[in-house]
Motif scaffolding. Structure first.
Motif, PDB file in Angstrom:
ATOM      1  N   CYS A  86       0.860  -1.177   0.000  1.00 24.89           N
ATOM      2  CA  CYS A  86       0.000   0.000   0.000  1.00 24.89           C
ATOM      3  C   CYS A  86       0.900   1.232   0.000  1.00 24.89           C
ATOM      4  CB  CYS A  86      -0.916   0.007   1.217  1.00 24.89           C
ATOM      5  SG  CYS A  86      -2.048   1.410   1.245  1.00 24.89           S
ATOM      6  N   PRO A  87       0.935   1.999  -1.106  1.00 25.09           N
ATOM      7  CA  PRO A  87       1.836   3.142  -1.206  1.00 25.09           C
ATOM      8  C   PRO A  87       1.382   4.380  -0.417  1.00 25.09           C
ATOM      9  CG  PRO A  87       0.585   2.913  -3.219  1.00 25.09           C
ATOM     10  CD  PRO A  87       0.233   1.745  -2.370  1.00 25.09           C
ATOM     11  N   ASP A  88       0.089   4.425   0.005  1.00 26.88           N
ATOM     12  CA  ASP A  88      -0.399   5.609   0.718  1.00 26.88           C
ATOM     13  C   ASP A  88      -1.663   5.253   1.496  1.00 26.88           C
ATOM     14  OD1 ASP A  88      -1.152   8.110   1.610  1.00 26.88           O
ATOM     15  OD2 ASP A  88      -1.354   8.987  -0.376  1.00 26.88           O
ATOM     16  N   PHE A  89      -1.594   5.389   2.817  1.00 25.99           N
ATOM     17  CA  PHE A  89      -2.761   5.110   3.665  1.00 25.99           C
ATOM     18  C   PHE A  89      -3.747   6.266   3.709  1.00 25.99           C
ATOM     19  CE2 PHE A  89       0.071   2.346   6.557  1.00 25.99           C
ATOM     20  CZ  PHE A  89      -0.089   1.272   5.712  1.00 25.99           C
ATOM     21  N   GLY A  90      -3.399   7.394   3.103  1.00 21.82           N
ATOM     22  CA  GLY A  90      -4.194   8.613   3.206  1.00 21.82           C
ATOM     23  C   GLY A  90      -5.665   8.462   2.888  1.00 21.82           C
ATOM     24  N   SER A  91      -6.023   7.597   1.975  1.00 20.16           N
ATOM     25  CA  SER A  91      -7.437   7.449   1.627  1.00 20.16           C
ATOM     26  C   SER A  91      -8.178   6.509   2.585  1.00 20.16           C
ATOM     27  CB  SER A  91      -7.582   6.954   0.187  1.00 20.16           C
ATOM     28  OG  SER A  91      -6.920   5.725   0.035  1.00 20.16           O
ATOM     29  N   CYS A 147       5.689 -11.027   6.766  1.00 19.42           N
ATOM     30  CA  CYS A 147       6.709 -10.047   7.121  1.00 19.42           C
ATOM     31  C   CYS A 147       6.421  -8.779   6.334  1.00 19.42           C
ATOM     32  CB  CYS A 147       8.103 -10.553   6.761  1.00 19.42           C
ATOM     33  SG  CYS A 147       8.687 -11.928   7.741  1.00 19.42           S
ATOM     34  N   TRP A 148       6.653  -7.641   6.954  1.00 23.24           N
ATOM     35  CA  TRP A 148       6.310  -6.356   6.349  1.00 23.24           C
ATOM     36  C   TRP A 148       7.405  -5.333   6.584  1.00 23.24           C
ATOM     37  CZ3 TRP A 148       1.610  -5.786   3.830  1.00 23.24           C
ATOM     38  CH2 TRP A 148       0.697  -6.838   3.993  1.00 23.24           C
ATOM     39  N   MET A 149       7.550  -4.437   5.628  1.00 27.43           N
ATOM     40  CA  MET A 149       8.325  -3.214   5.832  1.00 27.43           C
ATOM     41  C   MET A 149       7.305  -2.095   5.894  1.00 27.43           C
ATOM     42  SD  MET A 149      11.496  -3.958   6.128  1.00 27.43           S
ATOM     43  CE  MET A 149      12.215  -2.330   6.207  1.00 27.43           C
ATOM     44  N   VAL A 150       7.447  -1.230   6.893  1.00 30.44           N
ATOM     45  CA  VAL A 150       6.581  -0.058   6.995  1.00 30.44           C
ATOM     46  C   VAL A 150       7.457   1.177   6.873  1.00 30.44           C
ATOM     47  CG1 VAL A 150       4.776  -1.221   8.311  1.00 30.44           C
ATOM     48  CG2 VAL A 150       6.631  -0.081   9.543  1.00 30.44           C
ATOM     49  N   TYR A 151       6.879   2.247   6.335  1.00 25.29           N
ATOM     50  CA  TYR A 151       7.618   3.463   6.006  1.00 25.29           C
ATOM     51  C   TYR A 151       6.901   4.667   6.594  1.00 25.29           C
ATOM     52  CZ  TYR A 151       9.455   0.244   2.501  1.00 25.29           C
ATOM     53  OH  TYR A 151      10.015  -0.837   1.867  1.00 25.29           O
ATOM     54  N   ASP A 152       7.664   5.673   7.008  1.00 27.85           N
ATOM     55  CA  ASP A 152       7.034   6.856   7.593  1.00 27.85           C
ATOM     56  C   ASP A 152       6.682   7.920   6.550  1.00 27.85           C
ATOM     57  OD1 ASP A 152       9.580   7.887   7.109  1.00 27.85           O
ATOM     58  OD2 ASP A 152       9.940   8.500   9.177  1.00 27.85           O
ATOM     59  N   ARG A 153       6.863   7.604   5.269  1.00 25.59           N
ATOM     60  CA  ARG A 153       6.435   8.488   4.185  1.00 25.59           C
ATOM     61  C   ARG A 153       5.701   7.666   3.141  1.00 25.59           C
ATOM     62  NH1 ARG A 153      11.675  11.254   2.355  1.00 25.59           N
ATOM     63  NH2 ARG A 153      10.338  11.873   0.660  1.00 25.59           N
ATOM     64  N   THR A 154       4.940   8.318   2.303  1.00 21.68           N
ATOM     65  CA  THR A 154       4.218   7.623   1.248  1.00 21.68           C
ATOM     66  C   THR A 154       5.191   7.070   0.203  1.00 21.68           C
ATOM     67  OG1 THR A 154       3.925   9.669  -0.006  1.00 21.68           O
ATOM     68  CG2 THR A 154       2.155   9.059   1.525  1.00 21.68           C
ATOM     69  N   ASN A 155       4.682   6.176  -0.632  1.00 24.21           N
ATOM     70  CA  ASN A 155       5.444   5.596  -1.740  1.00 24.21           C
ATOM     71  C   ASN A 155       6.741   4.918  -1.297  1.00 24.21           C
ATOM     72  OD1 ASN A 155       3.559   6.349  -3.771  1.00 24.21           O
ATOM     73  ND2 ASN A 155       4.275   8.450  -3.511  1.00 24.21           N
ATOM     74  N   TYR A 156       6.695   4.278  -0.121  1.00 27.77           N
ATOM     75  CA  TYR A 156       7.805   3.463   0.373  1.00 27.77           C
ATOM     76  C   TYR A 156       9.082   4.274   0.571  1.00 27.77           C
ATOM     77  CZ  TYR A 156       4.390   0.575  -2.033  1.00 27.77           C
ATOM     78  OH  TYR A 156       3.216   0.041  -2.510  1.00 27.77           O
ATOM     79  N   MET A 157       8.934   5.473   1.062  1.00 23.33           N
ATOM     80  CA  MET A 157      10.068   6.372   1.279  1.00 23.33           C
ATOM     81  C   MET A 157      10.219   6.647   2.775  1.00 23.33           C
ATOM     82  SD  MET A 157      11.129   6.950  -1.811  1.00 23.33           S
ATOM     83  CE  MET A 157      12.164   8.367  -1.706  1.00 23.33           C
ATOM     84  N   GLY A 158      11.345   7.230   3.125  1.00 24.13           N
ATOM     85  CA  GLY A 158      11.593   7.626   4.508  1.00 24.13           C
ATOM     86  C   GLY A 158      12.169   6.494   5.336  1.00 24.13           C
ATOM     87  N   ASP A 214       5.190  10.873  13.157  1.00 22.76           N
ATOM     88  CA  ASP A 214       4.135  11.091  12.162  1.00 22.76           C
ATOM     89  C   ASP A 214       3.447   9.792  11.781  1.00 22.76           C
ATOM     90  OD1 ASP A 214       4.618  13.801  12.090  1.00 22.76           O
ATOM     91  OD2 ASP A 214       6.112  13.617  10.506  1.00 22.76           O
ATOM     92  N   GLY A 215       3.880   8.676  12.348  1.00 20.40           N
ATOM     93  CA  GLY A 215       3.252   7.393  12.075  1.00 20.40           C
ATOM     94  C   GLY A 215       3.674   6.795  10.749  1.00 20.40           C
ATOM     95  N   ILE A 216       2.982   5.741  10.394  1.00 25.01           N
ATOM     96  CA  ILE A 216       3.272   5.013   9.163  1.00 25.01           C
ATOM     97  C   ILE A 216       2.420   5.571   8.027  1.00 25.01           C
ATOM     98  CG2 ILE A 216       3.006   2.755   8.066  1.00 25.01           C
ATOM     99  CD1 ILE A 216       3.801   1.519  10.700  1.00 25.01           C
ATOM    100  N   ARG A 217       3.010   5.679   6.845  1.00 27.54           N
ATOM    101  CA  ARG A 217       2.312   6.218   5.683  1.00 27.54           C
ATOM    102  C   ARG A 217       2.179   5.210   4.541  1.00 27.54           C
ATOM    103  NH1 ARG A 217       0.031  10.137   8.221  1.00 27.54           N
ATOM    104  NH2 ARG A 217       1.364  11.848   8.825  1.00 27.54           N
ATOM    105  N   SER A 218       3.049   4.173   4.511  1.00 23.82           N
ATOM    106  CA  SER A 218       2.977   3.152   3.465  1.00 23.82           C
ATOM    107  C   SER A 218       3.581   1.855   3.986  1.00 23.82           C
ATOM    108  CB  SER A 218       3.695   3.620   2.188  1.00 23.82           C
ATOM    109  OG  SER A 218       5.050   3.915   2.426  1.00 23.82           O
ATOM    110  N   CYS A 219       3.265   0.750   3.282  1.00 23.92           N
ATOM    111  CA  CYS A 219       3.807  -0.552   3.699  1.00 23.92           C
ATOM    112  C   CYS A 219       4.036  -1.435   2.485  1.00 23.92           C
ATOM    113  CB  CYS A 219       2.879  -1.254   4.687  1.00 23.92           C
ATOM    114  SG  CYS A 219       1.354  -1.890   3.960  1.00 23.92           S
TER     115      CYS A 219
END
Length: 174
Positions: free
Chosen positions: A23-28, A42-53, A73-78
């Motif tokens: 999921c590139p963006d949880f915003g919606s 297993c998951w990688m979580v990111y603090d920015r959208t589009n798997y960044m940060g 700022d929490g997680i934004r993508s995974c």
């Protein structure tokens, strides 16, 4: 197949979103994401959208408060990490664009300085398996998830101030 549930509030409160793929963006789905439960995979979580940060590796378990990791700022993508059952192989290079000393790894390396007398790794080629690279020896510090592919320049990927000093295979059937 993996499953992760993200919650707006700490301690699994507020609205939630169930996810079973990248999921590139949880915003919606959520206004913010402050906790999660990994039910499988297993998951990688990111603090920015589009798997960044900043990136964090999660396996089965409960994660009640990300701010303890410095993710205010929490997680934004995974991204779900596929299970790999074959061999592992990666070439690491001292310089960008596959320059300088090269070493081939087929197992974990807790310190490239101790094992290879190599002070830095600036590019790599992952041939088999999924790997985590860490900025400090002994699998500490910030991490980066690498799947099979060529990584010609970590600096060009946005990791200008990171030096990768250890790497570990993602082997478990989370």
């Amino acid at each position: 197949m993996g499953k992760i549930i993200f919650y707006e509030d700490r301690n699994f409160g507020g609205r939630y979103y169930e996810c079973s793929s990248d999921c590139p963006d949880f915003g919606s789905y959520l206004s913010r994401c402050s906790s999660c439960r990994v039910e499988s995979g297993c998951w990688m979580v990111y603090d920015r959208t589009n798997y960044m940060g900043n990136q964090y590796f999660l396996r089965r378990g409960e994660y009640s408060d990300y701010s303890r990791w410095g993710m205010f700022d929490g997680i934004r993508s995974c991204r779900m990490i596929p299970m790999h059952t074959g061999s592992f192989r990666m070439r690491i290079y001292e310089r960008e664009h596959f320059g300088g000393q090269m070493y081939e790894l087929m197992d974990d390396c807790d310190s490239i300085m101790e094992r290879y007398r190599m002070s830095d790794c600036q590019s790599c080629h992952v041939m088999d398996g999924h790997w985590l690279m860490y900025e400090q020896p002994h699998y500490r510090g910030r991490m980066v998830y690498l799947r099979p592919g060529e990584y010609r320049s970590f600096r060009d990927m946005g990791y200008m101030n990171m030096r990768f000093m250890s790497m570990r295979r993602i082997m478990e059937s989370c």
